[in-house]
Design a protein around this motif. Structure first.
Motif, PDB file in Angstrom:
ATOM      1  N   LEU A  47      28.855  -9.292 156.470  1.00  0.00           N
ATOM      2  CA  LEU A  47      27.634  -8.494 156.608  1.00  0.00           C
ATOM      3  C   LEU A  47      27.789  -7.476 157.736  1.00  0.00           C
ATOM      4  O   LEU A  47      27.020  -6.531 157.830  1.00  0.00           O
ATOM      5  N   TYR A  48      28.770  -7.717 158.608  1.00  0.00           N
ATOM      6  CA  TYR A  48      29.064  -6.811 159.724  1.00  0.00           C
ATOM      7  C   TYR A  48      30.570  -6.607 159.754  1.00  0.00           C
ATOM      8  O   TYR A  48      31.322  -7.530 159.437  1.00  0.00           O
ATOM      9  N   THR A  84      28.058 -12.969 160.704  1.00  0.00           N
ATOM     10  CA  THR A  84      27.869 -13.146 159.255  1.00  0.00           C
ATOM     11  C   THR A  84      27.661 -14.619 158.916  1.00  0.00           C
ATOM     12  O   THR A  84      26.752 -14.981 158.149  1.00  0.00           O
ATOM     13  N   LEU A  88      24.445 -15.638 156.641  1.00  0.00           N
ATOM     14  CA  LEU A  88      24.570 -15.821 155.185  1.00  0.00           C
ATOM     15  C   LEU A  88      23.521 -16.826 154.723  1.00  0.00           C
ATOM     16  O   LEU A  88      23.236 -17.797 155.435  1.00  0.00           O
TER      17      LEU A  88
END
Ligand SMILES: Cc1cc2nc3c(=O)[nH]c(=O)nc-3n(C[C@H](O)[C@H](O)[C@H](O)COP(=O)(O)OP(=O)(O)OC[C@H]3O[C@@H](n4cnc5c(N)ncnc54)[C@H](O)[C@@H]3O)c2cc1C
Length: 230
Positions: A47-48, A84, A88
């Motif tokens: 996500l990053y 992340t 999640l």
């Protein structure tokens, strides 16, 4: 042959200052490991951004007797991987490969053991201490546990609880660095014990010197370096 299983995230929590624990459900799957071993885990997506990618090596903190989940814990550095992992959604499937490593309890359950854990290096030790406590291991275990302060000492309450009721487990806690005096004054049967030193690489190197200065036979010391921490 590589053996990778997909396990769902079933828990994400903060357990100490800048320290998080994530658990993966086993449900019908079997994951056989020995207390003290580690896994290689890979996230399905980041996500990053993370220059080191979506995979890390992490020790298992839970006991092999826990058939419902395995848990890992880590210092939150702000890396894309760790951010992340904490964000999640539950039930996201993670690739888990392993177990790996030989940083495990001696074969003889009577063998005295001394652990020296620096900070997050507690993870393989808490797995072995939980397991030893559950099986009523007869050999003594002493843990020297060093952290900057109380807030960053993961699993400290649990360790204190085990030490209070299990005469075979002694906890020596310190806020600050491990030095020869701290180790020397606490162990009576130093020549008999097998020593396990684990933590970030600089801490392991410093403790190696301390143990050599105390005259402990190199053949009786095992090291696990958490490479990747500066
Ligand atoms: C056998 C073995 C077992 C291990 N077991 C564990 C364990 O149980 N728990 C554990 O925590 N680690 C463990 N490690 C280390 C682990 O594999 C990682 O290397 C470590 O956690 C650092 O990963 P990271 O994602 O925080 O940093 P990395 O991304 O690998 O970066 C390295 C350094 O850069 C810094 N950094 C990274 N990204 C940022 C950012 N965005 N902003 C600021 N600084 C940043 C970090 O502070 C770190 O010091 C183990 C290693 C080995 C070899």
């Amino acid at each position: 042959m590589r053996h990778i299983i997909k396990l769902p995230i079933v828990g994400q929590k903060t357990i100490a200052q800048k320290t998080n624990e994530v658990s993966f459900g086993l449900s019908d799957k079997e994951f056989v490991f020995m207390a003290g071993q580690y896994i290689q885990m890979a996230l399905p997506e980041l996500l990053y951004p993370d220059p080191k990618g979506a995979s890390r090596t992490l020790s298992i903190a839970s006991s092999p007797n826990d058939k419902e989940k395995i848990s890992i814990s880590f210092r939150d550095s702000g890396s894309g991987f760790k951010r992340t992992l904490m964000e999640l959604p539950l039930d996201t499937l993670i690739d888990v490969e392993g177990p790996f490593g030989f940083f495990t309890l001696p074969r003889s359950t009577f063998q005295p053991v001394a652990f020296i854990a620096g900070g997050i290096g507690i993870t393989p030790c808490i797995s072995m201490i939980r397991f030893a406590d559950e099986i009523e291991r007869p050999g003594s275990i002493i843990l020297f546990y060093a952290n900057r302060d109380k807030e960053s000492a993961a699993y400290l309450n649990e360790l204190e609880t085990i030490a209070a009721r299990n005469p075979n487990f002694i906890l020596k806690n310190k806020f600050g660095r491990i030095d020869a005096e701290f180790v020397q004054n606490s162990v009576t049967n130093m020549s008999e014990a097998i020593w396990y030193v684990v933590g970030p690489a600089p801490m392991v190197a410093a403790v190696r010197d301390v143990l050599f200065r105390l005259g402990i036979d190199e053949g009786k010391i095992r090291f696990e370096e958490f490479t990747g921490y500066e």
